[in-house]
Write a protein that holds these residues in place. Structure first.
Motif, PDB file in Angstrom:
ATOM      1  N   ASP A 106      -8.512  30.608 -41.808  1.00 21.51           N
ATOM      2  CA  ASP A 106      -7.127  30.634 -41.290  1.00 21.51           C
ATOM      3  C   ASP A 106      -7.296  31.326 -39.900  1.00 21.51           C
ATOM      4  N   VAL A 107      -8.001  30.937 -39.072  1.00 22.52           N
ATOM      5  CA  VAL A 107      -7.867  31.280 -37.753  1.00 22.52           C
ATOM      6  C   VAL A 107      -7.810  30.280 -36.989  1.00 22.52           C
ATOM      7  N   ALA A 108      -6.821  30.044 -35.841  1.00 22.83           N
ATOM      8  CA  ALA A 108      -6.570  28.771 -35.060  1.00 22.83           C
ATOM      9  C   ALA A 108      -6.810  29.384 -33.729  1.00 22.83           C
ATOM     10  N   HIS A 109      -7.874  28.738 -32.815  1.00 21.68           N
ATOM     11  CA  HIS A 109      -7.723  28.921 -31.357  1.00 21.68           C
ATOM     12  C   HIS A 109      -7.401  27.516 -30.775  1.00 21.68           C
ATOM     13  N   VAL A 110      -6.251  27.967 -30.021  1.00 19.35           N
ATOM     14  CA  VAL A 110      -5.623  26.948 -29.264  1.00 19.35           C
ATOM     15  C   VAL A 110      -5.564  27.021 -27.819  1.00 19.35           C
ATOM     16  N   HIS A 111      -5.802  25.740 -27.022  1.00 17.32           N
ATOM     17  CA  HIS A 111      -6.009  25.898 -25.601  1.00 17.32           C
ATOM     18  C   HIS A 111      -5.161  24.736 -25.144  1.00 17.32           C
ATOM     19  N   SER A 112      -3.879  24.977 -24.488  1.00 15.09           N
ATOM     20  CA  SER A 112      -2.896  24.184 -24.088  1.00 15.09           C
ATOM     21  C   SER A 112      -2.685  23.858 -22.854  1.00 15.09           C
ATOM     22  N   PRO A 113      -2.406  22.641 -22.235  1.00 16.20           N
ATOM     23  CA  PRO A 113      -2.092  22.380 -20.930  1.00 16.20           C
ATOM     24  C   PRO A 113      -0.623  22.755 -20.641  1.00 16.20           C
ATOM     25  N   GLY A 114       0.254  23.210 -21.687  1.00 13.21           N
ATOM     26  CA  GLY A 114       1.450  23.428 -21.728  1.00 13.21           C
ATOM     27  C   GLY A 114       2.362  22.038 -21.760  1.00 13.21           C
ATOM     28  N   PHE A 115       3.672  22.599 -22.286  1.00 10.52           N
ATOM     29  CA  PHE A 115       4.397  21.304 -22.501  1.00 10.52           C
ATOM     30  C   PHE A 115       4.534  20.258 -21.555  1.00 10.52           C
ATOM     31  N   SER A 116       4.716  20.536 -20.399  1.00  8.14           N
ATOM     32  CA  SER A 116       4.740  19.297 -19.498  1.00  8.14           C
ATOM     33  C   SER A 116       3.594  18.397 -19.254  1.00  8.14           C
ATOM     34  N   GLY A 117       2.375  19.263 -19.629  1.00 12.18           N
ATOM     35  CA  GLY A 117       0.869  18.444 -19.786  1.00 12.18           C
ATOM     36  C   GLY A 117       0.925  17.763 -20.898  1.00 12.18           C
ATOM     37  N   TRP A 118       1.685  17.870 -21.847  1.00 11.40           N
ATOM     38  CA  TRP A 118       1.403  17.044 -23.009  1.00 11.40           C
ATOM     39  C   TRP A 118       1.334  15.412 -22.716  1.00 11.40           C
ATOM     40  N   LEU A 119       0.210  15.033 -23.422  1.00 12.54           N
ATOM     41  CA  LEU A 119       0.240  13.373 -23.123  1.00 12.54           C
ATOM     42  C   LEU A 119       0.648  12.402 -24.220  1.00 12.54           C
ATOM     43  N   THR A 120       0.879  11.281 -23.981  1.00  8.57           N
ATOM     44  CA  THR A 120       1.413  10.266 -24.783  1.00  8.57           C
ATOM     45  C   THR A 120       0.395  10.086 -26.020  1.00  8.57           C
ATOM     46  N   PRO A 121       0.576   9.955 -26.994  1.00 17.41           N
ATOM     47  CA  PRO A 121      -0.364   9.674 -28.230  1.00 17.41           C
ATOM     48  C   PRO A 121      -0.951   8.529 -28.231  1.00 17.41           C
ATOM     49  N   ALA A 122      -2.099   8.066 -28.329  1.00 14.71           N
ATOM     50  CA  ALA A 122      -2.841   6.750 -28.463  1.00 14.71           C
ATOM     51  C   ALA A 122      -2.221   6.199 -29.910  1.00 14.71           C
ATOM     52  N   VAL A 171      -4.562  32.797 -29.905  1.00 20.23           N
ATOM     53  CA  VAL A 171      -5.334  32.801 -31.243  1.00 20.23           C
ATOM     54  C   VAL A 171      -4.548  33.431 -32.550  1.00 20.23           C
ATOM     55  N   LEU A 172      -4.350  32.264 -33.180  1.00 17.89           N
ATOM     56  CA  LEU A 172      -3.310  32.581 -34.476  1.00 17.89           C
ATOM     57  C   LEU A 172      -4.139  33.012 -35.545  1.00 17.89           C
ATOM     58  N   THR A 173      -3.940  34.077 -36.161  1.00 19.11           N
ATOM     59  CA  THR A 173      -4.793  34.687 -37.384  1.00 19.11           C
ATOM     60  C   THR A 173      -3.777  34.415 -38.785  1.00 19.11           C
ATOM     61  N   GLY A 174      -4.475  34.382 -39.865  1.00 20.31           N
ATOM     62  CA  GLY A 174      -3.549  34.303 -41.050  1.00 20.31           C
ATOM     63  C   GLY A 174      -2.892  33.006 -41.160  1.00 20.31           C
ATOM     64  N   LEU A 175      -3.110  32.108 -40.447  1.00 21.62           N
ATOM     65  CA  LEU A 175      -2.490  30.660 -40.479  1.00 21.62           C
ATOM     66  C   LEU A 175      -2.418  29.961 -41.836  1.00 21.62           C
TER      67      LEU A 175
END
Ligand code: S3P
Length: 434
Positions: A65-81, A36-40
């Motif tokens: 200015d608040v971001a909620h981020v849920h990530s699979p982690g770098f190795s789980g990043w997908l090729t963008p369409a 959770v990023l605040t003051g973004l």
């Protein structure tokens, strides 16, 4: 656009620091899990980084200015369409490029607006290539096509101090095999190093040399977690200089990063005799922060030396306006990087100051400004100035209009300031009581 404020008074809250906001989103996306990023920062550049990361499979919800981020982690990043649109933002493009180049299952295209398409990318593409990266770029300019690889560590001696290049190489180095060393000619902003250290990634830094041990492309990082972004010193600089130039001003600019690699503009203004006082020093998210009380001042000319340029690189346009209102002649040296920002800022500063009736001389990497002694002595011009897609030139011209008889007309002002401070006009109007 607000012209001719009668006074400037009160407290100002700034947008979240742009450099740290980009990095907070990227680091939240590199780790596995929720942050959770605040003051973004709320500008288009930071929102653009979030948009690119969503295309890579990272869930990001932003409200105010608040971001909620849920990530699979770098190795789980997908090729963008689709191609990743980095808009106006060099930080988005260069840092993402380093990461995507180090992701072995990635194929992506990075593009940007007309301003970004003119900016040099060979400075990051070429050193990444020595680590085994496969990136195609016509004439070293966007769009860039990257086919991710397992990279190997390398030693890079950078010809220019650039935090974007340094960060791209350190992030690529983190997911490479072996050690990566980055040597810069002068210290550039160190947010990446601070945030890596905060995540427990060991970095050996000695001022201008940084060594990172590669963990390979499958490395897992922890989620960034709760992270508070401090206010943006580069936005603060416009308000501080507005107060210093205005004949009836006393404002409190609250809660921004006082990282020494960022606040060279305060040192320069102090040398000029500006009434700027630092208050409430604290530490937020590994960054020194504080307030600044800025008041109407009589300024003297100053010299800006090449070795201080990295600590005030984004503040040079507004410092040039301050020098234009000072007594005496100021010399700014070591400005070559200004030519390759969101616009050719050295040319744009000369154009704006000329409209304001201020005499200048300039060369490839230097600028001499013959100060008028007061912003009240700027020309009462209504000539038009085209900021292009350059937020900092647009805000510099706006500060001139706020504090002097000038009424420079601007086309594309809202679009330009939107990249870093969409609420700039409203914030200045509040200070002037309008
Ligand atoms: C930035 C680094 C600087 C700066 C830019 C933001 C960053 O650019 O001018 O606004 O976030 O790393 P360079 O790396 O090109 O000097």
């Amino acid at each position: 656009m607000l012209n001719d404020a009668h006074h400037l008074r009160g407290s100002l809250t700034l947008p979240g620091d742009k450099s740290i906001s980009h990095r907070a989103l990227l680091f939240a996306a590199l780790g596995t899990g929720r942050s959770v990023l605040t003051g973004l920062g709320t500008g288009a550049d930071v929102l653009g980084t979030a948009h690119c990361l969503r295309q890579l499979g990272v869930a990001i919800a932003i409200a105010d200015d608040v971001a909620h981020v849920h990530s699979p982690g770098f190795s789980g990043w997908l090729t963008p369409a689709h191609p990743l649109d980095c808009g106006n933002s060099g930080t988005t493009m260069r840092l993402l490029l380093g990461l995507l180049a180090a992701h072995p299952r990635m194929t992506a295209q990075l593009d940007g607006d007309a301003s970004l398409r003119k900016r040099p990318m060979a400075r990051v593409v070429d050193p990444l290539a020595t680590m085994g990266a496969q990136i195609a770029a016509d004439l070293g300019r966007p769009p860039l096509r990257v086919v991710g690889q397992t990279l190997h560590g390398a030693t890079h001696v950078l010809p220019v101090a650039s935090a974007q290049v340094k960060s791209a190489l350190l992030l690529a180095g983190l997911f490479a095999v072996g050690e990566t060393i980055v040597q810069e000619p002068l210290p550039s902003r160190d947010h990446t190093e601070r945030m890596l250290a905060g995540l427990g990634v060991a970095l050996r830094s000695t001022g201008t040399q940084h060594a990172i041990a590669g963990r390979g492309p499958a490395a897992q990082l922890p989620a960034l977690g709760d992270f508070a972004v401090p206010g943006d010193p580069s936005s603060a600089a416009f308000a501080v200089v507005a107060a210093v130039l205005h004949p009836d001003a006393a404002i409190n600019v609250c809660g921004f990063s006082h990282n020494p690699t960022r606040v060279g503009f305060l040192r320069a203004l102090e040398r000029m005799g500006a009434r700027v006082a630092i208050a409430n020093p604290a530490t937020v998210a590994g960054e020194p922060v504080g307030d600044v009380l800025a008041q109407s001042s009589v300024l003297q000319a100053t010299d800006i030396a090449p070795d201080e340029v990295p600590s005030l690189i984004d503040e040079l346009p507004i410092l040039a306006l301050a020098a234009a209102a000072a007594h005496g002649t100021s010399q700014f040296r070591g400005l070559a990087e200004l030519r390759v920002k969101e616009s050719d800022r050295l040319a744009a500063i000369v154009e704006l100051l000329t409209l304001l009736g201020v005499a200048t001389q300039s060369g490839a990497d230097w600028l001499t400004i013959v100060g008028k002694g007061s912003a009240a002595d700027f020309a009462a011009t209504t000539a038009s100035f085209r900021p292009g897609l350059d937020h900092r030139m647009a805000m510099t011209a706006a500060v001139a209009n706020l504090c002097s008889p000038s009424r420079v007309a601007m086309h594309g002002f809202a679009e330009a300031v939107g990249s870093s401070w969409p609420d700039f006009n409203a914030a200045m109007a509040r200070l002037s009581g309008d």
